[in-house]
Design a protein around this motif. Sequence first.
Motif, PDB file in Angstrom:
ATOM      1  N   LYS A  98      41.592  39.999  38.450  1.00 17.38           N
ATOM      2  CA  LYS A  98      41.371  39.127  37.293  1.00 17.38           C
ATOM      3  C   LYS A  98      42.234  39.502  36.093  1.00 17.38           C
ATOM      4  N   SER A  99      42.604  40.767  35.972  1.00 18.22           N
ATOM      5  CA  SER A  99      43.412  41.190  34.827  1.00 18.22           C
ATOM      6  C   SER A  99      44.858  40.724  34.955  1.00 18.22           C
ATOM      7  N   SER A 100      45.415  40.849  36.157  1.00 19.29           N
ATOM      8  CA  SER A 100      46.810  40.452  36.371  1.00 19.29           C
ATOM      9  C   SER A 100      46.950  39.058  36.955  1.00 19.29           C
ATOM     10  N   LYS A 101      45.801  38.470  37.369  1.00 18.30           N
ATOM     11  CA  LYS A 101      45.785  37.147  38.009  1.00 18.30           C
ATOM     12  C   LYS A 101      46.551  37.149  39.337  1.00 18.30           C
ATOM     13  N   GLN A 102      46.714  38.323  39.922  1.00 18.38           N
ATOM     14  CA  GLN A 102      47.440  38.435  41.180  1.00 18.38           C
ATOM     15  C   GLN A 102      46.491  38.251  42.354  1.00 18.38           C
ATOM     16  N   VAL A 103      46.919  37.442  43.322  1.00 17.75           N
ATOM     17  CA  VAL A 103      46.142  37.243  44.543  1.00 17.75           C
ATOM     18  C   VAL A 103      46.411  38.430  45.461  1.00 17.75           C
ATOM     19  N   LEU A 104      45.382  39.208  45.703  1.00 22.88           N
ATOM     20  CA  LEU A 104      45.545  40.422  46.497  1.00 22.88           C
ATOM     21  C   LEU A 104      45.384  40.157  47.989  1.00 22.88           C
ATOM     22  N   ASP A 105      44.517  39.172  48.322  1.00 22.92           N
ATOM     23  CA  ASP A 105      44.265  38.932  49.743  1.00 22.92           C
ATOM     24  C   ASP A 105      43.649  37.547  49.937  1.00 22.92           C
TER      25      ASP A 105
END
Length: 271
Positions: A210-217
């Motif tokens: 949520k902090s970086s808005k990066q989709v991890l999986d």
Amino acid sequence: GYDTVLMSSNHTNDAGTDGITGTVKKIRKRGLNVAGSRLNEDEPRYQMNDINGVKVAIVSYVYGTGTKNARELNANPLSAEAIPLVNSFSYENFSEDFKEIKETVSEARKAGADIVIAYFHWGEEYQYHSNEWQQMIAKKTANEADVDVIVGSHPHVPQEKDVIKTETGKEVPVYYSMGNLISNQRMEILEEGRGTEAGNMVKFTFTVDKSSKQVLDIKDKAIPYWLDMYGSGLKKYTIIPLTKGFEDNKFLKGSGHVEIAKSVKSMLKNV
């Protein structure tokens, strides 16, 4: 458990412009979201959902014929007023229509979408395998539009799953057709067999920082089902998930159709 209704099918224009706008209003009045159709051009062409603090956008489009300014759905011409209200594309003019699809995805991202689900109403009815048009559209959408998953329907029967690895290395799962879910297309009245009564519900699990808005999986799971029907007079329809232990499902045992459900489960393994 439904939150959003996809209003982008080849039957969206069956009752004309009033049918489109009237249906959108009634769906929203009942507290549901609508993707694929809108009331006016000021509304976005995507539909945004907030799920546990993660913004998930749905971009929903239906195939039609003709050019964008002369589009028909199911041989019913969209009125000049309705053309901008329904998300549509044509196979013959897809390169041109894709510009709008790509722009819609981009607008959703700018609005804060962490995940974008692309939905296409496409393909050939009663075919258990995707055609060249579907495969071309899926590859182009995965490679050129910033989407995370692609799902589709319209063939009335389930079709295969694929994973498209893009030029950037991103893997985009594609479910070409999920099946009918709820319908009256039964083996007793059609020649297509049990396929019109069965399909896959698809569950996606997204892990997002949520902090970086990066989709991890991104995990996806197909849940096979069969639509059971029984009773005289007023029929009873029950969606039976064909998961472990489905033979003991009380509704299925009540209808006496356990053996049919087993045969459907076996059929779905080959799709």
